[in-house]
Design an enzyme around this catalytic site. Structure first.
Site, PDB file in Angstrom:
ATOM      1  N   TYR A 241       0.795  -1.235   0.000  1.00  0.00           N
ATOM      2  CA  TYR A 241       0.000   0.000   0.000  1.00  0.00           C
ATOM      3  C   TYR A 241       0.823   1.279   0.000  1.00  0.00           C
ATOM      4  CZ  TYR A 241       0.593   1.375   4.926  1.00  0.00           C
ATOM      5  OH  TYR A 241       1.095   1.812   6.120  1.00  0.00           O
ATOM      6  N   THR A 254     -15.636  -7.469  -5.139  1.00  0.00           N
ATOM      7  CA  THR A 254     -16.506  -6.603  -4.354  1.00  0.00           C
ATOM      8  C   THR A 254     -17.921  -7.113  -4.570  1.00  0.00           C
ATOM      9  OG1 THR A 254     -15.044  -4.687  -4.632  1.00  0.00           O
ATOM     10  CG2 THR A 254     -17.345  -4.254  -4.003  1.00  0.00           C
ATOM     11  N   GLU A 360     -10.646  -5.483  12.544  1.00  0.00           N
ATOM     12  CA  GLU A 360     -10.970  -4.777  13.783  1.00  0.00           C
ATOM     13  C   GLU A 360     -11.492  -5.728  14.853  1.00  0.00           C
ATOM     14  OE1 GLU A 360     -13.093  -0.804  12.886  1.00  0.00           O
ATOM     15  OE2 GLU A 360     -13.379  -2.071  11.110  1.00  0.00           O
TER      16      GLU A 360
END
Length: 419
Positions: A241, A254, A360
Site C-alpha cells: 500500500y 466486491t 478490527e
C-alpha cells in the site's frame, strides 16, 4: 410514513424487507429464461420488462426495460424515477384497479435467480468511517496518530476494479499475492492468510455530471443504494500500500446486494452527519440530512454450520455522506457517469461488536473472537460464508436490501508453477 398496504399479502408483513414502501429494483431470471428487470414486492417479483411490453408501464417513447440492467432508467433522471415509483405504487397498492393484469406478471422470488442489477461504469471505494479509520490507524500508528492529517477535511478514496464487482451469491476465491511478514527477510508469493471483509454501503450514480457539482447536486444525482462487501487481503495490502495505496489487495472481488433500494424509499430515514472538529470547506459542507438510519449486520457461517452474528452497526456512523463523497470526486473536473458505484468505506461503530471488519474484530489477529459453533476466527477461512444484511425501520414496516453474501473458496494451486 406508515406502512402502505398492497394486494400482494406477503408485502404487508411488518418484518418483511420488501413492502410497498420499498419497491427495490433488480435483475432476475427463471429457469430457461433470459435475465430481465424486476421489482421486489413481498415474496414476489414484478416482471417490469413484461409490464412495459404489455403497456402497463409507459415512461418514454423508447423502451427502458428491454435490457437486463437498470441503467436506461437511471439515465432518465429524477422526474422519470419518480414517475415509475408512482406507477408501481398504483399497480401494486391495495384495491388497485389493474390487479388482474399485474398478477400474471408476478414471479416467486424462490423461483428466481438474481443477477447484477446494473452495469457498473466505474468503481470508487472510500475510507470514510471514522471508527474504522481510527481503529485501523491505532493498530499501526498508535492512537495519537491514528487519523491521517487530511482525514477530517476530505473523504479519502481509491479507484477500484469494475470487473471484480459481483452480485450476492457469487463464490469468492482466496487470492494469491506478494506478501512480506515480520519474519520474512524478502517477500514471497503465497495465498493470502489474512483475508477479510468490509461492511459498506454502495451509492449508485444515476444522473451523470461533467465538472464540479455541489453536495446538494450530488445528492440529487444519486439513484439508490446497495449493500457492499469490499473483500480485502490484509497481508497483501500491508506490503503493497505504500506509497500509492490499495491495489491487488482490493482487486479480488466486491460483492453487492441484488436489489437497488431507491433514494425515494429511504427518504423517511434521513439523518445528519456527525459533528465536525473542523469546518469543512464550502465544496463539502453539509446542506441538510444526507445520511440514513439503516441497521446493518454481519454473520459468519463455517462450511456446513450455523451462522454467528459477528457485528451490528448503522450507516449513520459514517463521517462523510455519499453525496459528499460524490461531490468531492468531481472537484478535479472528473466526469461522473450513470452506473458509477461509490463504496462508503467500512462502517464501524464505537463498540467492539460494532466493528465492520475482521481486522478490527480480532484486532489484527491479536484477539481472536468466538463463534457460536465454538470455533474462533481472526480472518476468513476457506468455506466460510459471510453475509451482510441491512434494513431501515419505519412505522410498521422495514426497508431491506436483501442479503449480500459470498462463500470463500480455497486458493487455486500455484498459478505460476510449471510442470
Amino acid at each position: 410514513m406508515p406502512l402502505m398496504n398492497s394486494w400482494v399479502i406477503s408485502a404487508n408483513d411488518e418484518a418483511h424487507p420488501f413492502p410497498l414502501n420499498n419497491l427495490p429494483y433488480g435483475v432476475f431470471s427463471t429457469e430457461g429464461g433470459e435475465p430481465r428487470c424486476g421489482v421486489a414486492i413481498g415474496d414476489m417479483i414484478l416482471d417490469v420488462s413484461s409490464a412495459e411490453v404489455e403497456g402497463l408501464i409507459v415512461l418514454s417513447n423508447e423502451p427502458l426495460f428491454d435490457l437486463p440492467f437498470w441503467n436506461p432508467l437511471m439515465e432518465e433522471g429524477p422526474v422519470v424515477w419518480a414517475a415509475l415509483r408512482d406507477r408501481l405504487i398504483s399497480l401494486l397498492a391495495e384495491d388497485a384497479e389493474e390487479q388482474h393484469k399485474v398478477e400474471p406478471l408476478l414471479v416467486a422470488q424462490d423461483d428466481a435467480e438474481m443477477h447484477m442489477p446494473f452495469a457498473v461504469s466505474e468503481y470508487t471505494d472510500f475510507y470514510a468511517g471514522r471508527h474504522h479509520a481510527f481503529n485501523v490507524g491505532t493498530m499501526f500508528r498508535g492512537p495519537e496518530n491514528a487519523l491521517p492529517p487530511n482525514w477530517l477535511h476530505i473523504p479519502i478514496g481509491y479507484n477500484g476494479r469494475v470487473s471484480s464487482v459481483v452480485v450476492s451469491g457469487t463464490d469468492i476465491r482466496r487470492p494469491w499475492g506478494q506478501l512480506k511478514g515480520p519474519s520474512d527477510a524478502l517477500p514471497r508469493f503465497a495465498p493470502s492468510q489474512r483475508f477479510d471483509i468490509e461492511l459498506e454501503m454502495g451509492a449508485i450514480v444515476g444522473t451523470p455530471s461533467d465538472g464540479p457539482i455541489s453536495v446538494q447536486e450530488a445528492d440529487n444525482n444519486i439513484f439508490g443504494y446497495v449493500l457492499l462487501n469490499d473483500w480485502s487481503a490484509r497481508d497483501i495490502q500491508a506490503w503493497e500500500y505504500q506509497p500509492l495505496g490499495p491495489f491487488q489487495a482490493k482487486a479480488t472481488a466486491t460483492s453487492i446486494s441484488p436489489w437497488i433500494v431507491t433514494k425515494a424509499a429511504l427518504e423517511p430515514f434521513r439523518c445528519n452527519t456527525p459533528a465536525r472538529e473542523f469546518e469543512l470547506l464550502d465544496q463539502l459542507k453539509d446542506c441538510g440530512p444526507m445520511l440514513y438510519d439503516i441497521d446493518l449486520t454481519v454473520t459468519l457461517a463455517p462450511k456446513g454450520k450455523a451462522a454467528t452474528t459477528i457485528a451490528r452497526t448503522n450507516y449513520n456512523e459514517m463521517y462523510y455522506s455519499a453525496a459528499q463523497q460524490l461531490a468531492h470526486h468531481t472537484t478535479s473536473g472528473c466526469p461522473m457517469n450513470t452506473g458509477d458505484l461509490l463504496g462508503s468505506g467500512t462502517i464501524s461503530g464505537p463498540e467492539k461488536h460494532n466493528r465492520g471488519s475482521l481486522l478490527e474484530l480480532s484486532w489484527g489477529a491479536k484477539e481472536p473472537f468466538m463463534l457460536d459453533t465454538g470455533e474462533t476466527r481472526s480472518f476468513v477461512e476457506d468455506g466460510d460464508t459471510l453475509t451482510l444484511t441491512g434494513a431501515a425501520k419505519g412505522d410498521g414496516y422495514r426497508i431491506g436490501f436483501g442479503e449480500c453474501t459470498g462463500q470463500v473458496l480455497a486458493a487455486l494451486d500455484d498459478p505460476y508453477k510449471r510442470n
